[in-house]
Enzyme design. Sequence first.
Site, PDB file in Angstrom:
ATOM      1  CG  HIS A  70      -0.385   0.070   2.534  1.00 55.17           C
ATOM      2  ND1 HIS A  70       0.001   1.262   3.109  1.00 55.17           N
ATOM      3  CD2 HIS A  70      -0.121  -0.891   3.445  1.00 55.17           C
ATOM      4  CE1 HIS A  70       0.470   1.035   4.319  1.00 55.17           C
ATOM      5  NE2 HIS A  70       0.419  -0.268   4.544  1.00 55.17           N
ATOM      6  CG  ASP A  72      -2.799   4.142   2.611  1.00 54.93           C
ATOM      7  OD1 ASP A  72      -2.274   3.072   2.232  1.00 54.93           O
ATOM      8  OD2 ASP A  72      -3.721   4.188   3.434  1.00 54.93           O
ATOM      9  CG  ASP A 100       2.533   0.613   7.930  1.00 51.74           C
ATOM     10  OD1 ASP A 100       2.413  -0.124   6.933  1.00 51.74           O
ATOM     11  OD2 ASP A 100       1.631   0.787   8.757  1.00 51.74           O
ATOM     12  CD  GLU A 130      -3.034  -1.263   5.378  1.00 56.46           C
ATOM     13  OE1 GLU A 130      -3.115  -2.286   6.075  1.00 56.46           O
ATOM     14  OE2 GLU A 130      -2.562  -0.186   5.805  1.00 56.46           O
ATOM     15  CD  GLU A 131      -1.674   2.432   7.514  1.00 53.35           C
ATOM     16  OE1 GLU A 131      -2.374   1.970   8.439  1.00 53.35           O
ATOM     17  OE2 GLU A 131      -0.493   2.121   7.335  1.00 53.35           O
ATOM     18  CG  HIS A 333       0.646   3.383  12.358  1.00 53.38           C
ATOM     19  ND1 HIS A 333      -0.606   2.870  12.613  1.00 53.38           N
ATOM     20  CD2 HIS A 333       0.937   3.034  11.078  1.00 53.38           C
ATOM     21  CE1 HIS A 333      -1.042   2.226  11.545  1.00 53.38           C
ATOM     22  NE2 HIS A 333      -0.114   2.311  10.598  1.00 53.38           N
TER      23      HIS A 333
END
Length: 358
Positions: A70, A72, A100, A130-131, A333
Amino acid sequence: MPTLDLTASSIDITRAICDVPSVSGDETTLADLIDAAVRPLDHLEVFRDGDTIVARTMLGRPQRVVIAGHIDTVPINDNLPTREEHVDGEAVLWGRGTVDMKAGVAVQLKLAAEFTDPRIDITWMWYDHEEVDADLNGLTRLARTRPDLFAGDFAILGEPTGGAVEGGCNGNMRVIVRTHGVRSHSARAWIGENAIHRAAPVLSRLAEYRPREVPVDGLVYREGLNAVRIGGGVAGNVIPDLCEIEVNYRFAPSRSTEDAERHVRDVFAGFEVDVIDVAAGARPGLDASLAQEFVAAVGAEARPKYGWTDVARFSAMGVPAVNYGPGDPHLAHHDQERVPLAQIVDVERGLRAWLSAP
């Protein structure tokens, strides 16, 4: 508009794509760069659906692997642009998205450009959203519009694993457990019934709960049942008539979603339980021949994935899938998100070794 040089090192590509902000909902600029970089490559057939880019070889090989990541990130918190640092003597790239999961995407982009005649056909997927909520996920959308693009014998998701191979993933369920009471003035509490006090047995059951460790196809998954949010009350002088406890259940991939729901309802027998979100897990997928070749080629330890990832989407479509990417998932994150440069190189080496194997 800047261009993306896929002849650069995977470290430089990581830096380049991380420095293009792509918080969920704002992926278009990065998607445009990826599209512009891969579309001219003659060996790839390229599709675009929103901000999801799919590029695949069509060489008629007997087997096909899907390799996805992903594009994003979660919101930026004063952690861009990227910069190189040394932490405990190790060179790292610091900044949002480095773990990530743009380092994994960078490796994929470099190899997508280089492997013009792979031994197996490859479908590369770089997707958006995705997030955030699953219904916005680029793979959710693509599964509706082009399910044929998911066809494959094996799939690899470039989620951060520290360079290990993490098979499958736990399932994920969220429920609301409710207790009810009767409102009254707090000065005359005996007239009412306190819904928050009635929640005490729910919290006791959670505190006493012992999660299972479940062997699944050679890997041991650890489950978890935890309160993640609690709310109740309407004013500082009113006995509350409602209390809601949100509970998150992470369950081994050997359980179906129906089994998971039955288990949660058994734990909270006697209370109102409302399932608000559920996603099935994915079995390890390491019994597939391509998976076994992959683990051997990259020389990485195989272990379980405790969190939920999009490998579950592939598993649900009958495609065994694993997670494999650079970066410590504990730093995903995190405001100090950073990836060791050596790990980016190692993951590239591992994928390259497997795709090059005779």
